[in-house]
Design a protein around this motif. Structure first.
Motif, PDB file in Angstrom:
ATOM      1  N   SER A   1      16.615 -33.659   4.352  1.00 59.57           N
ATOM      2  CA  SER A   1      15.387 -34.107   5.021  1.00 59.57           C
ATOM      3  C   SER A   1      15.701 -34.944   6.255  1.00 59.57           C
ATOM      4  CB  SER A   1      14.503 -34.886   4.049  1.00 59.57           C
ATOM      5  OG  SER A   1      15.133 -36.087   3.658  1.00 59.57           O
ATOM      6  N   GLU A   2      16.802 -35.707   6.225  1.00 61.71           N
ATOM      7  CA  GLU A   2      17.216 -36.461   7.418  1.00 61.71           C
ATOM      8  C   GLU A   2      17.532 -35.507   8.567  1.00 61.71           C
ATOM      9  OE1 GLU A   2      17.849 -39.761   8.079  1.00 61.71           O
ATOM     10  OE2 GLU A   2      17.392 -40.612   6.120  1.00 61.71           O
ATOM     11  N   PHE A   3      18.231 -34.430   8.262  1.00 60.93           N
ATOM     12  CA  PHE A   3      18.591 -33.469   9.304  1.00 60.93           C
ATOM     13  C   PHE A   3      17.364 -32.746   9.840  1.00 60.93           C
ATOM     14  CE2 PHE A   3      19.871 -29.148  10.536  1.00 60.93           C
ATOM     15  CZ  PHE A   3      20.672 -29.472  11.607  1.00 60.93           C
ATOM     16  N   ILE A   4      16.510 -32.261   8.950  1.00 54.85           N
ATOM     17  CA  ILE A   4      15.314 -31.514   9.368  1.00 54.85           C
ATOM     18  C   ILE A   4      14.376 -32.403  10.174  1.00 54.85           C
ATOM     19  CG2 ILE A   4      13.250 -30.372   8.482  1.00 54.85           C
ATOM     20  CD1 ILE A   4      15.032 -29.265   6.228  1.00 54.85           C
ATOM     21  N   ALA A   5      14.248 -33.664   9.761  1.00 58.78           N
ATOM     22  CA  ALA A   5      13.370 -34.584  10.500  1.00 58.78           C
ATOM     23  C   ALA A   5      13.876 -34.793  11.928  1.00 58.78           C
ATOM     24  CB  ALA A   5      13.278 -35.918   9.775  1.00 58.78           C
ATOM     25  N   GLY A   6      15.181 -34.923  12.111  1.00 60.18           N
ATOM     26  CA  GLY A   6      15.734 -35.092  13.458  1.00 60.18           C
ATOM     27  C   GLY A   6      15.455 -33.891  14.336  1.00 60.18           C
ATOM     28  N   VAL A   7      15.618 -32.688  13.796  1.00 58.21           N
ATOM     29  CA  VAL A   7      15.377 -31.475  14.581  1.00 58.21           C
ATOM     30  C   VAL A   7      13.897 -31.335  14.906  1.00 58.21           C
ATOM     31  CG1 VAL A   7      15.507 -28.956  14.531  1.00 58.21           C
ATOM     32  CG2 VAL A   7      17.420 -30.307  13.691  1.00 58.21           C
ATOM     33  N   VAL A   8      13.016 -31.585  13.934  1.00 55.03           N
ATOM     34  CA  VAL A   8      11.572 -31.433  14.155  1.00 55.03           C
ATOM     35  C   VAL A   8      11.071 -32.432  15.196  1.00 55.03           C
ATOM     36  CG1 VAL A   8       9.324 -31.740  13.043  1.00 55.03           C
ATOM     37  CG2 VAL A   8      11.088 -30.372  11.929  1.00 55.03           C
ATOM     38  N   VAL A   9      11.536 -33.657  15.121  1.00 52.21           N
ATOM     39  CA  VAL A   9      11.106 -34.656  16.111  1.00 52.21           C
ATOM     40  C   VAL A   9      11.594 -34.278  17.501  1.00 52.21           C
ATOM     41  CG1 VAL A   9      11.429 -37.067  16.834  1.00 52.21           C
ATOM     42  CG2 VAL A   9      10.838 -36.545  14.468  1.00 52.21           C
ATOM     43  N   GLY A  10      12.841 -33.804  17.601  1.00 56.21           N
ATOM     44  CA  GLY A  10      13.367 -33.380  18.906  1.00 56.21           C
ATOM     45  C   GLY A  10      12.585 -32.221  19.487  1.00 56.21           C
ATOM     46  N   VAL A  11      12.268 -31.217  18.658  1.00 57.78           N
ATOM     47  CA  VAL A  11      11.492 -30.070  19.133  1.00 57.78           C
ATOM     48  C   VAL A  11      10.085 -30.500  19.515  1.00 57.78           C
ATOM     49  CG1 VAL A  11      10.427 -27.904  18.373  1.00 57.78           C
ATOM     50  CG2 VAL A  11      12.841 -28.312  17.938  1.00 57.78           C
ATOM     51  N   GLY A  12       9.494 -31.373  18.722  1.00 58.37           N
ATOM     52  CA  GLY A  12       8.140 -31.855  19.024  1.00 58.37           C
ATOM     53  C   GLY A  12       8.069 -32.601  20.345  1.00 58.37           C
ATOM     54  N   LEU A  13       9.015 -33.482  20.564  1.00 61.50           N
ATOM     55  CA  LEU A  13       9.031 -34.218  21.836  1.00 61.50           C
ATOM     56  C   LEU A  13       9.307 -33.281  23.012  1.00 61.50           C
ATOM     57  CD1 LEU A  13      10.912 -37.503  20.847  1.00 61.50           C
ATOM     58  CD2 LEU A  13       8.477 -37.211  21.365  1.00 61.50           C
ATOM     59  N   GLY A  14      10.184 -32.305  22.823  1.00 60.07           N
ATOM     60  CA  GLY A  14      10.448 -31.331  23.894  1.00 60.07           C
ATOM     61  C   GLY A  14       9.224 -30.500  24.216  1.00 60.07           C
ATOM     62  N   TRP A  15       8.465 -30.109  23.200  1.00 53.59           N
ATOM     63  CA  TRP A  15       7.254 -29.326  23.406  1.00 53.59           C
ATOM     64  C   TRP A  15       6.199 -30.147  24.158  1.00 53.59           C
ATOM     65  CZ3 TRP A  15       2.209 -29.675  21.313  1.00 53.59           C
ATOM     66  CH2 TRP A  15       1.419 -28.557  21.561  1.00 53.59           C
TER      67      TRP A  15
END
Length: 130
Positions: A67-81
């Motif tokens: 969940s730590e890894f998935i949260a980092g990727v999701v937040v990065g993609v969200g901010l990029g979007w």
């Protein structure tokens, strides 16, 4: 015939007579009991039957790290979007956000597993959890 004296003059071949042990059986028994008592205080979880809980904590640790890894990727993609929508720079904001999120996710996993030091703390990292 051959002479019966050995190399050390005792008449025996090989290592000869060994010196008698200075530690008696009762002394060894006392030391063994002290060692058992010391180990029992250090391993209270095994004596109390908490070995079954180790499997559950292993699954919990795996869920936490994923969940730590998935949260980092999701937040990065969200901010990029969001940056793409506001600046109109599609798809570069999403790509950069994905890469930064991936890196942040890996760093979060390493910190959570204890393989790297926490932010703002100097010194060597602690030993990994088992």
């Amino acid at each position: 015939m051959a002479d019966k004296t050995g190399p050390d003059g005792t008449g025996e071949t090989g290592r000869g007579r060994q010196p008698e042990a200075t530690i008696r059986d009762d002394e060894l028994e006392r030391r063994r009991r002290d060692l058992e008592a010391s180990l029992a205080t250090r391993r209270t979880d095994r004596i109390e039957g908490k070995d079954e809980a180790n499997a559950a904590t292993g699954y919990g640790q795996a869920l936490k790290l994923s969940s730590e890894f998935i949260a980092g990727v999701v937040v990065g993609v969200g901010l990029g979007w969001i940056i793409d929508r506001l600046a109109g720079s599609a798809p570069w904001g999403l790509i950069v956000g994905l890469l930064l999120g991936f890196g942040a996710g890996i760093l979060n996993v390493l910190r959570s597993a204890g393989l790297t030091s926490q932010f703002g703390q100097s010194g060597s990292p602690r030993e990994p959890k088992e």
